[in-house]
Design a protein around this motif. Structure first.
Motif, PDB file in Angstrom:
ATOM      1  N   ASN A   1       0.901  -1.230   0.061  1.00  0.00           N
ATOM      2  CA  ASN A   1      -0.053  -0.224  -0.235  1.00  0.00           C
ATOM      3  C   ASN A   1       1.021   1.359   0.184  1.00  0.00           C
ATOM      4  O   ASN A   1       0.789   1.670   1.090  1.00  0.00           O
ATOM      5  CB  ASN A   1      -0.876  -0.058   0.983  1.00  0.00           C
ATOM      6  CG  ASN A   1      -1.952   0.978   1.508  1.00  0.00           C
ATOM      7  OD1 ASN A   1      -2.271   1.534   0.402  1.00  0.00           O
ATOM      8  ND2 ASN A   1      -2.511   1.369   2.513  1.00  0.00           N
ATOM      9  N   THR A   2       1.349   1.303  -0.969  1.00  0.00           N
ATOM     10  CA  THR A   2       2.738   2.623  -1.028  1.00  0.00           C
ATOM     11  C   THR A   2       2.042   3.835  -2.847  1.00  0.00           C
ATOM     12  O   THR A   2       1.132   3.303  -2.884  1.00  0.00           O
ATOM     13  CB  THR A   2       3.417   2.165  -1.713  1.00  0.00           C
ATOM     14  OG1 THR A   2       4.204   1.647  -3.128  1.00  0.00           O
ATOM     15  CG2 THR A   2       4.507   1.547  -0.350  1.00  0.00           C
ATOM     16  N   LYS A   3       2.532   4.767  -2.824  1.00  0.00           N
ATOM     17  CA  LYS A   3       1.882   5.649  -3.547  1.00  0.00           C
ATOM     18  C   LYS A   3       3.451   6.903  -3.904  1.00  0.00           C
ATOM     19  O   LYS A   3       4.969   6.575  -3.150  1.00  0.00           O
ATOM     20  CB  LYS A   3       1.296   6.791  -3.450  1.00  0.00           C
ATOM     21  CG  LYS A   3       1.773   7.830  -1.891  1.00  0.00           C
ATOM     22  CD  LYS A   3      -0.124   8.511  -1.241  1.00  0.00           C
ATOM     23  CE  LYS A   3       0.518   9.388  -0.267  1.00  0.00           C
ATOM     24  NZ  LYS A   3      -0.006  10.335  -0.375  1.00  0.00           N
TER      25      LYS A   3
ATOM     26  N   ARG B   1       1.746   3.709   2.388  1.00  0.00           N
ATOM     27  CA  ARG B   1       0.899   4.311   3.335  1.00  0.00           C
ATOM     28  C   ARG B   1       0.190   3.728   4.481  1.00  0.00           C
ATOM     29  O   ARG B   1      -1.233   3.783   5.388  1.00  0.00           O
ATOM     30  CB  ARG B   1      -0.608   3.718   2.201  1.00  0.00           C
ATOM     31  CG  ARG B   1      -0.805   5.124   1.416  1.00  0.00           C
ATOM     32  CD  ARG B   1      -1.554   4.436   0.513  1.00  0.00           C
ATOM     33  NE  ARG B   1      -1.861   5.654  -0.836  1.00  0.00           N
ATOM     34  CZ  ARG B   1      -2.222   5.933  -2.072  1.00  0.00           C
ATOM     35  NH1 ARG B   1      -2.235   3.585  -2.515  1.00  0.00           N
ATOM     36  NH2 ARG B   1      -1.709   6.584  -2.848  1.00  0.00           N
TER      37      ARG B   1
ATOM     38  N   LEU C   1       3.109   5.172   7.450  1.00  0.00           N
ATOM     39  CA  LEU C   1       3.735   6.989   6.666  1.00  0.00           C
ATOM     40  C   LEU C   1       4.846   6.974   6.372  1.00  0.00           C
ATOM     41  O   LEU C   1       5.550   8.246   6.404  1.00  0.00           O
ATOM     42  CB  LEU C   1       3.681   7.368   7.485  1.00  0.00           C
ATOM     43  CG  LEU C   1       1.459   7.275   7.568  1.00  0.00           C
ATOM     44  CD1 LEU C   1       1.114   7.774   9.054  1.00  0.00           C
ATOM     45  CD2 LEU C   1       0.433   6.910   6.369  1.00  0.00           C
TER      46      LEU C   1
END
Length: 162
Positions: A130-132, A149, A152
């Protein structure tokens, strides 16, 4: 001095990348060839990850220093741009070292197959997918800046290059 190509390559293979000191130039896949010339000089061939990569001057100096320390006086380091470097040339050991260092290793393939756009990049810290992407360029041109995400934390991702 009687020297095998294997011995010369072993000397060159120990030189670390100045931007990612946990990787050797062999791990990174930029060490292309090492030969002993007829006059006893050493010729090393490397390929930059990007043309104009600022680390090449430091790598050239580190190679010369490594060979001088082993008694070789004449050391030539040639940059070869073709074929262009690809992340396919990175060793699996090098990719594991990247992750341990906190840089997500390249995913997908370059020359040997398609790169899937939108492919998830695993966080090297908590291993979440779950990364951006925050920026296409990270601390160097060959890396992109991502954020997890889940934990953080921001991290660099070594981009797939082909």
């Amino acid at each position: 001095m009687s020297t095998s190509t294997t011995t010369l390559r072993a000397i060159a293979a120990q030189v670390c990348d100045p931007e990612i000191p946990v990787l050797t130039i062999e791990d990174l896949g930029i060490l292309r060839d090492v030969q002993l010339d007829e006059d006893g000089g050493v010729r090393v061939v490397i390929t930059p990850t990007y043309s104009g990569c600022p680390a090449m001057d430091a790598i050239r100096e580190d190679l010369q220093t490594a060979f001088h320390a082993e008694g070789y006086g004449d050391v030539t380091v040639d940059l070869v741009l073709s074929p262009a470097w690809t992340t396919d040339w990175m060793s699996e050991s090098g990719k594991a070292k990247l992750e341990e260092y906190g840089i997500a290793p390249p995913t997908g393939t370059g020359h040997r197959g398609p790169v899937t756009l939108g492919m998830a990049v695993k966080c090297p810290l908590c291993h979440s997918l779950n990364t951006k992407e925050l920026s296409r360029f990270g601390s160097t041109s060959c890396k992109a800046l991502y954020q997890c995400r889940e934990c953080l934390e921001p991290f660099d991702y070594f981009k797939v290059l082909s």
